[in-house]
Design a protein around this motif. Structure first.
Motif, PDB file in Angstrom:
ATOM      1  N   SER A 106       7.155   4.044   8.356  1.00  0.00           N
ATOM      2  CA  SER A 106       8.102   4.778   9.202  1.00  0.00           C
ATOM      3  C   SER A 106       9.419   5.106   8.517  1.00  0.00           C
ATOM      4  O   SER A 106      10.111   6.041   8.922  1.00  0.00           O
ATOM      5  CB  SER A 106       8.372   3.991  10.489  1.00  0.00           C
ATOM      6  OG  SER A 106       9.013   2.753  10.202  1.00  0.00           O
ATOM      7  N   ASP A 107       9.773   4.372   7.478  1.00  0.00           N
ATOM      8  CA  ASP A 107      11.038   4.634   6.791  1.00  0.00           C
ATOM      9  C   ASP A 107      10.952   5.836   5.849  1.00  0.00           C
ATOM     10  O   ASP A 107      11.971   6.269   5.309  1.00  0.00           O
ATOM     11  CB  ASP A 107      11.468   3.409   5.975  1.00  0.00           C
ATOM     12  CG  ASP A 107      12.147   2.364   6.846  1.00  0.00           C
ATOM     13  OD1 ASP A 107      12.698   2.750   7.888  1.00  0.00           O
ATOM     14  OD2 ASP A 107      12.101   1.181   6.487  1.00  0.00           O
ATOM     15  N   ALA A 116       0.830  -1.206   0.000  1.00  0.00           N
ATOM     16  CA  ALA A 116       0.000   0.000   0.000  1.00  0.00           C
ATOM     17  C   ALA A 116       0.867   1.261   0.000  1.00  0.00           C
ATOM     18  O   ALA A 116       0.592   2.222  -0.740  1.00  0.00           O
ATOM     19  CB  ALA A 116      -0.920  -0.011   1.216  1.00  0.00           C
ATOM     20  N   ILE A 117       1.934   1.274   0.807  1.00  0.00           N
ATOM     21  CA  ILE A 117       2.829   2.436   0.867  1.00  0.00           C
ATOM     22  C   ILE A 117       3.539   2.642  -0.467  1.00  0.00           C
ATOM     23  O   ILE A 117       3.672   3.776  -0.952  1.00  0.00           O
ATOM     24  CB  ILE A 117       3.857   2.268   2.012  1.00  0.00           C
ATOM     25  CG1 ILE A 117       3.168   2.240   3.374  1.00  0.00           C
ATOM     26  CG2 ILE A 117       4.911   3.365   1.957  1.00  0.00           C
ATOM     27  CD1 ILE A 117       2.418   3.494   3.736  1.00  0.00           C
ATOM     28  N   GLN A 118       3.990   1.554  -1.090  1.00  0.00           N
ATOM     29  CA  GLN A 118       4.680   1.680  -2.377  1.00  0.00           C
ATOM     30  C   GLN A 118       3.753   2.226  -3.453  1.00  0.00           C
ATOM     31  O   GLN A 118       4.181   2.995  -4.322  1.00  0.00           O
ATOM     32  CB  GLN A 118       5.256   0.323  -2.804  1.00  0.00           C
ATOM     33  CG  GLN A 118       6.424  -0.163  -1.957  1.00  0.00           C
ATOM     34  CD  GLN A 118       7.574   0.837  -1.938  1.00  0.00           C
ATOM     35  OE1 GLN A 118       7.913   1.441  -2.963  1.00  0.00           O
ATOM     36  NE2 GLN A 118       8.165   1.021  -0.767  1.00  0.00           N
ATOM     37  N   ILE A 133      15.920   8.609  15.135  1.00  0.00           N
ATOM     38  CA  ILE A 133      16.388   7.375  15.760  1.00  0.00           C
ATOM     39  C   ILE A 133      17.288   6.566  14.831  1.00  0.00           C
ATOM     40  O   ILE A 133      18.415   6.199  15.187  1.00  0.00           O
ATOM     41  CB  ILE A 133      15.183   6.537  16.244  1.00  0.00           C
ATOM     42  CG1 ILE A 133      14.501   7.266  17.408  1.00  0.00           C
ATOM     43  CG2 ILE A 133      15.631   5.144  16.683  1.00  0.00           C
ATOM     44  CD1 ILE A 133      13.195   6.668  17.842  1.00  0.00           C
ATOM     45  N   ARG A 134      16.815   6.305  13.626  1.00  0.00           N
ATOM     46  CA  ARG A 134      17.632   5.495  12.712  1.00  0.00           C
ATOM     47  C   ARG A 134      18.840   6.273  12.197  1.00  0.00           C
ATOM     48  O   ARG A 134      19.923   5.713  12.020  1.00  0.00           O
ATOM     49  CB  ARG A 134      16.761   5.003  11.560  1.00  0.00           C
ATOM     50  CG  ARG A 134      15.788   3.915  12.009  1.00  0.00           C
ATOM     51  CD  ARG A 134      14.868   3.477  10.924  1.00  0.00           C
ATOM     52  NE  ARG A 134      13.979   2.418  11.402  1.00  0.00           N
ATOM     53  CZ  ARG A 134      12.838   2.087  10.837  1.00  0.00           C
ATOM     54  NH1 ARG A 134      12.433   2.708   9.759  1.00  0.00           N
ATOM     55  NH2 ARG A 134      12.085   1.110  11.335  1.00  0.00           N
ATOM     56  N   GLU A 135      18.643   7.569  11.964  1.00  0.00           N
ATOM     57  CA  GLU A 135      19.752   8.386  11.470  1.00  0.00           C
ATOM     58  C   GLU A 135      20.889   8.460  12.496  1.00  0.00           C
ATOM     59  O   GLU A 135      22.070   8.399  12.130  1.00  0.00           O
ATOM     60  CB  GLU A 135      19.263   9.805  11.142  1.00  0.00           C
ATOM     61  CG  GLU A 135      18.451   9.908   9.870  1.00  0.00           C
ATOM     62  CD  GLU A 135      17.058   9.320  10.023  1.00  0.00           C
ATOM     63  OE1 GLU A 135      16.472   8.917   9.002  1.00  0.00           O
ATOM     64  OE2 GLU A 135      16.545   9.259  11.172  1.00  0.00           O
TER      65      GLU A 135
END
Length: 409
Positions: free
Chosen positions: A107-108, A74-76, A145-147
């Motif tokens: 979230s990405d 769905a996001i793609q 957070i990921r960065e």
């Protein structure tokens, strides 16, 4: 702007209707289960529009992995919408597994998030026409957070270019937060200094480092104790940079240590040809240091001997003799040979290692490598062996130019 709404669907159509109206969505992608497909039909009928259905198979609405895979589809679909576009992800409806999976799948990406709240009646049911849409920030992006994990990992691996790019991403997301912006701008200045240092541009690195320290000092107190300790450790390296800056183009132990530290980082990253090229130069520089200590003046490839040692000039081929006390030497073997004459112990050991001993085969492999005169890459074993020889046999040490960064979150 073309607004795309990706929304998880429960049994009630009301939250979705409120969300579509609030966001003025031109395109709607429904994330539904087999049980909530009817709600999609009702929503389309009321809105007099047709959306796109991304549906789970029967009973999959409680399987997190399958929910996540379907939510990604769905996001793609939303991301594939032509620009300009605004994508909103609404996680109100569906099972808890579905909403968690949709949030994780989104979230990405730099997307907007929303959910719908409704007033409850005394019997616990939701009151009709009380729906209100509440936007919220992606916490992974809000707190970087990921960065910050990527920043820590790349910095600790000595990959300063990747660290710089991560800081840029963080700064783009820190708009409106004065402290965050100031802190990450200062950290970017520091990382830029390390990148210049990694490229042996010690003049620029020193200037940038000094600026970064001034910027970071008033900001450090607000950070964790681990980061404050790191800041103090990093500050000490300013003295090393000042030494390197002062050395300029003269052979020095601090420059040789810097070369070997640079080589160590490349070994750690698997860049063995680059590492050996730096170690080769370190051997050459070690020869030059021995000659400098013996009173030889060097200018490019010209080596001028002190008056007391000028008789050594005649030990070299006539075309290398530029005067009665000056030689023109271009190769490491001739430079080592001169070092052995003037400094028999250390220079003699080095010349023996180059001609017949521990350095001979390794440096031959370097000359046969793709970055020198051949076609073969340097192996990990060869790079590590050369480093051991320099460390154990000749006592040549590296000076790490950074202390590993702690977690900033």
């Amino acid at each position: 702007m073309n607004t795309v709404l990706v929304i998880s669907i429960g049994k009630s159509p009301d939250p979705c209707l409120a969300s579509v109206e609030q966001h003025k969505a031109k395109r709607v992608i429904f994330f539904a289960s087999q049980e909530t497909r009817e709600s999609v039909t009702d929503i389309e009928r009321v809105l007099n529009m047709r959306g796109e259905l991304v549906a789970l198979e029967k009973d999959d609405e409680y399987d997190f992995e399958l929910c996540y895979q379907t939510a990604r589809v769905a996001i793609q679909k939303a991301l594939a919408t032509p620009e300009p576009k605004r994508i909103v992800v609404d996680i109100t409806g569906g099972t808890k597994t579905m909403t968690a999976a949709l949030a994780l799948a989104a979230s990405d990406h730099q997307l907007e998030f929303a959910y719908v709240i409704s007033d409850k009646q005394p019997d616990g049911t939701f009151k009709s026409n009380s729906e209100r849409v509440r936007p919220f920030a992606n916490p992974l992006h809000k707190y970087h957070i990921r960065e910050l994990e990527r920043l820590q990992n790349s910095f600790n691996a000595g990959d300063f270019r990747a660290s710089f790019q991560t800081i840029q991403t963080i700064l783009e997301r820190s708009q409106g937060n004065d402290y965050d912006t100031a802190f990450y701008e200062a950290l970017r200045e520091l990382i830029t200094a390390f990148e210049r240092w990694d490229l042996f541009n010690h003049q620029q690195a020193s200037d940038l480092f000094a600026t970064a320290m001034k910027m970071l000092k008033p900001l450090a107190a607000a950070k964790t104790s681990a980061w404050q300790v790191w800041f103090k450790e990093i500050s000490k390296l300013q003295e090393v940079l000042l030494e390197l800056k002062a050395a300029k183009k003269q052979p020095s132990m601090v420059l040789m240590q810097d070369l070997l530290s640079n080589a160590d980082r490349r070994v750690a990253r698997g860049e063995y040809d680059d590492a050996v090229a730096r170690m080769y130069r370190a051997v050459d520089l070690y020869c030059e240091i021995l000659l400098t200590e013996a009173g030889v003046h060097m200018n490019d490839t010209f080596y001028t001997l002190p008056e007391a040692q000028k008789h050594f000039v005649h030990e070299f081929r006539p075309h290398q003799q530029k005067s009665d006390n000056t030689l023109k030497l271009a190769g490491i073997y001739d430079v080592a040979r001169l070092a052995a004459m003037l400094e028999p112990q250390k220079g003699g050991d080095l010349l023996h290692a180059l001609e017949r001993g521990s350095l001979k085969r390794i440096l031959e492999q370097r000359n046969e490598s793709i970055l020198a005169h051949g076609f073969d890459p340097i192996s990990k074993e060869s790079a590590e062996k050369l480093r051991r020889v320099l460390l154990e046999e000749f006592g040549l040490s590296s000076y790490p130019i950074w202390t590993e960064m702690p977690k900033l979150i």
